[in-house]
Design a protein around this motif. Sequence first.
Motif, PDB file in Angstrom:
ATOM      1  N   HIS A   3       0.855  -1.187   0.000  1.00 40.75           N
ATOM      2  CA  HIS A   3       0.000   0.000   0.000  1.00 40.75           C
ATOM      3  C   HIS A   3       0.889   1.235   0.000  1.00 40.75           C
ATOM      4  O   HIS A   3       2.099   1.146   0.290  1.00 40.75           O
ATOM      5  CB  HIS A   3      -0.942  -0.007   1.211  1.00 40.75           C
ATOM      6  CG  HIS A   3      -0.256  -0.294   2.515  1.00 40.75           C
ATOM      7  ND1 HIS A   3       0.560   0.612   3.140  1.00 40.75           N
ATOM      8  CD2 HIS A   3      -0.251  -1.409   3.294  1.00 40.75           C
ATOM      9  CE1 HIS A   3       1.014   0.088   4.268  1.00 40.75           C
ATOM     10  NE2 HIS A   3       0.555  -1.140   4.386  1.00 40.75           N
ATOM     11  N   PRO A   4       0.349   2.417  -0.308  1.00 46.56           N
ATOM     12  CA  PRO A   4       1.162   3.637  -0.350  1.00 46.56           C
ATOM     13  C   PRO A   4       1.742   3.954   1.022  1.00 46.56           C
ATOM     14  O   PRO A   4       1.085   3.736   2.052  1.00 46.56           O
ATOM     15  CB  PRO A   4       0.178   4.713  -0.794  1.00 46.56           C
ATOM     16  CG  PRO A   4      -0.950   3.972  -1.421  1.00 46.56           C
ATOM     17  CD  PRO A   4      -1.046   2.665  -0.708  1.00 46.56           C
ATOM     18  N   VAL A 256       6.253  10.777  -3.765  1.00 47.66           N
ATOM     19  CA  VAL A 256       6.132   9.859  -2.626  1.00 47.66           C
ATOM     20  C   VAL A 256       4.928   8.943  -2.794  1.00 47.66           C
ATOM     21  O   VAL A 256       4.998   7.742  -2.491  1.00 47.66           O
ATOM     22  CB  VAL A 256       6.025  10.653  -1.311  1.00 47.66           C
ATOM     23  CG1 VAL A 256       5.636   9.736  -0.143  1.00 47.66           C
ATOM     24  CG2 VAL A 256       7.340  11.349  -1.012  1.00 47.66           C
ATOM     25  N   MET A 257       3.811   9.474  -3.287  1.00 45.91           N
ATOM     26  CA  MET A 257       2.611   8.658  -3.418  1.00 45.91           C
ATOM     27  C   MET A 257       2.760   7.539  -4.445  1.00 45.91           C
ATOM     28  O   MET A 257       1.980   6.591  -4.453  1.00 45.91           O
ATOM     29  CB  MET A 257       1.405   9.547  -3.765  1.00 45.91           C
ATOM     30  CG  MET A 257       0.928  10.406  -2.604  1.00 45.91           C
ATOM     31  SD  MET A 257      -0.635  11.265  -2.914  1.00 45.91           S
ATOM     32  CE  MET A 257      -0.203  12.336  -4.282  1.00 45.91           C
ATOM     33  N   ALA A 258       3.764   7.664  -5.313  1.00 49.70           N
ATOM     34  CA  ALA A 258       4.003   6.612  -6.307  1.00 49.70           C
ATOM     35  C   ALA A 258       4.745   5.418  -5.711  1.00 49.70           C
ATOM     36  O   ALA A 258       4.825   4.367  -6.344  1.00 49.70           O
ATOM     37  CB  ALA A 258       4.803   7.181  -7.478  1.00 49.70           C
ATOM     38  N   GLN A 259       5.258   5.576  -4.484  1.00 50.87           N
ATOM     39  CA  GLN A 259       5.973   4.488  -3.822  1.00 50.87           C
ATOM     40  C   GLN A 259       4.974   3.525  -3.176  1.00 50.87           C
ATOM     41  O   GLN A 259       3.770   3.802  -3.083  1.00 50.87           O
ATOM     42  CB  GLN A 259       6.912   5.051  -2.749  1.00 50.87           C
ATOM     43  CG  GLN A 259       7.825   6.162  -3.229  1.00 50.87           C
ATOM     44  CD  GLN A 259       8.813   5.694  -4.275  1.00 50.87           C
ATOM     45  OE1 GLN A 259       9.396   4.621  -4.153  1.00 50.87           O
ATOM     46  NE2 GLN A 259       9.010   6.505  -5.308  1.00 50.87           N
ATOM     47  N   GLU A 268      11.988  -0.776   4.525  1.00 46.14           N
ATOM     48  CA  GLU A 268      12.276  -1.205   3.165  1.00 46.14           C
ATOM     49  C   GLU A 268      12.238  -0.008   2.225  1.00 46.14           C
ATOM     50  O   GLU A 268      11.662   1.044   2.563  1.00 46.14           O
ATOM     51  CB  GLU A 268      11.255  -2.253   2.720  1.00 46.14           C
ATOM     52  CG  GLU A 268       9.828  -1.735   2.699  1.00 46.14           C
ATOM     53  CD  GLU A 268       8.797  -2.824   2.456  1.00 46.14           C
ATOM     54  OE1 GLU A 268       7.641  -2.463   2.155  1.00 46.14           O
ATOM     55  OE2 GLU A 268       9.134  -4.009   2.573  1.00 46.14           O
ATOM     56  N   PRO A 269      12.857  -0.121   1.045  1.00 44.86           N
ATOM     57  CA  PRO A 269      12.796   0.999   0.090  1.00 44.86           C
ATOM     58  C   PRO A 269      11.352   1.385  -0.233  1.00 44.86           C
ATOM     59  O   PRO A 269      10.513   0.529  -0.493  1.00 44.86           O
ATOM     60  CB  PRO A 269      13.510   0.429  -1.145  1.00 44.86           C
ATOM     61  CG  PRO A 269      14.416  -0.629  -0.602  1.00 44.86           C
ATOM     62  CD  PRO A 269      13.683  -1.238   0.565  1.00 44.86           C
ATOM     63  N   GLY A 270      11.092   2.669  -0.205  1.00 42.49           N
ATOM     64  CA  GLY A 270       9.750   3.163  -0.488  1.00 42.49           C
ATOM     65  C   GLY A 270       8.893   3.390   0.736  1.00 42.49           C
ATOM     66  O   GLY A 270       7.805   3.963   0.636  1.00 42.49           O
ATOM     67  N   ASP A 277      14.916   9.707   3.525  1.00 43.71           N
ATOM     68  CA  ASP A 277      13.504  10.009   3.264  1.00 43.71           C
ATOM     69  C   ASP A 277      12.970  11.039   4.240  1.00 43.71           C
ATOM     70  O   ASP A 277      12.213  11.950   3.854  1.00 43.71           O
ATOM     71  CB  ASP A 277      12.677   8.726   3.344  1.00 43.71           C
ATOM     72  CG  ASP A 277      12.990   7.755   2.213  1.00 43.71           C
ATOM     73  OD1 ASP A 277      13.377   8.229   1.136  1.00 43.71           O
ATOM     74  OD2 ASP A 277      12.852   6.537   2.426  1.00 43.71           O
ATOM     75  N   LYS A 278      13.347  10.900   5.509  1.00 45.17           N
ATOM     76  CA  LYS A 278      12.897  11.864   6.521  1.00 45.17           C
ATOM     77  C   LYS A 278      13.433  13.260   6.199  1.00 45.17           C
ATOM     78  O   LYS A 278      12.700  14.259   6.290  1.00 45.17           O
ATOM     79  CB  LYS A 278      13.384  11.432   7.909  1.00 45.17           C
ATOM     80  CG  LYS A 278      12.838  10.103   8.394  1.00 45.17           C
ATOM     81  CD  LYS A 278      11.381  10.203   8.773  1.00 45.17           C
ATOM     82  CE  LYS A 278      10.884   8.918   9.408  1.00 45.17           C
ATOM     83  NZ  LYS A 278       9.444   8.972   9.714  1.00 45.17           N
ATOM     84  N   SER A 279      14.714  13.332   5.821  1.00 43.36           N
ATOM     85  CA  SER A 279      15.314  14.629   5.490  1.00 43.36           C
ATOM     86  C   SER A 279      14.610  15.254   4.293  1.00 43.36           C
ATOM     87  O   SER A 279      14.339  16.464   4.279  1.00 43.36           O
ATOM     88  CB  SER A 279      16.804  14.454   5.193  1.00 43.36           C
ATOM     89  OG  SER A 279      17.489  13.924   6.316  1.00 43.36           O
ATOM     90  N   ALA A 280      14.300  14.425   3.292  1.00 45.98           N
ATOM     91  CA  ALA A 280      13.615  14.943   2.112  1.00 45.98           C
ATOM     92  C   ALA A 280      12.248  15.497   2.479  1.00 45.98           C
ATOM     93  O   ALA A 280      11.817  16.526   1.923  1.00 45.98           O
ATOM     94  CB  ALA A 280      13.480  13.831   1.069  1.00 45.98           C
TER      95      ALA A 280
END
Length: 343
Positions: A3-4, A256-259, A268-270, A277-280
């Motif tokens: 799921h997203p 992000v929603m595409a992950q 895990e990735p995504g 990811d947190k920094s982004a």
Amino acid sequence: MAHPPLVGGFAVHADFAPSILFAALYLCLIPIYIYRLAKKQSRNTVILGTFGFIIERIVSLSLRAVISRQAPAEHGDGLLEYIQATFAMGFVAIAQDLSHLLRATLVASTHGEEMPTNPKQELVSTLRTWDWIPQKNTSFDSVDTESKSSPCDRPRARSWFRRMHDGMCFFFLVTLVLGFLGNCRIIAQRDNPQRVHENQALRYTSTSLALILLILTSTVSLWAYKNTPRINRKALKYLTMLPMLLAVPAIYRLVVMAQSTSSYESHEPGSQNSMADKSAFYIFHILPEWLASLALCSINVRDVFQTGPWGDTRWRDETPDERANRLQKESEKNRLKAEANVP
């Protein structure tokens, strides 16, 4: 099932410090806004949505800091969905305020010579938006020098600008409704493939609409800067740059929603739970929103955009009879006020 992921990832210990930091930064904007609201020369309600956004961000980031200290089992779905919904719709409130400022700027450029120089001087105005009167010769002057001598009234353009903004307001409403519907049950329904697909469609549509409206605001501002005479060019510089700044969170959200992830708590990735990811999230989502809010709070919006206290709120121009009645009432009100002040 996949799921997203959550935008910003699952709140963990690493989220505590940045959440507190940005909550404090947003808190610092409140005294600035209150000062602007209390001061007569800068008081206006056009950016009231931005003030509401600031309050909301303080609440959501504070809640994020609190749950980052809790065990995953203690996190309620409703609280997480509230945070996700506010993250999705927060920057839209600022974007809507920018559209109101754009309307006031465009409409003001369509007036003829007889324009008031302050919000109280409405006796020669055909609109409750106060146009800019050039007072100093700087690179930020709002009026073309070749157009100062013979400005002309353009009621048809004024009407088209208002109808364009009315259409934008409709799509902003659609954006907010779809964003709420797509995020309010995203966690509780994560194990239902059909609901996940429907929620994703709503989220994509909402964010895409917001991005289109931001690009439209910036594009119209740039067009007006290049092609419209007697327009407030300083205001248009803000209206070109700030929507592009707010487009960064919208683009980030679409990425992000595409992950996808198998669990909100996984690394895990995504999953959006790694340090990168947190920094982004804080750099590309929270920081641009804060910078846009800071810009609108730090400048005197009423002076820069010449909005008056309300901006342009009229559906159409006054008829001669309506204008005469208004002037008569204002004249009577001023007479009674003057008589009351006589010792």
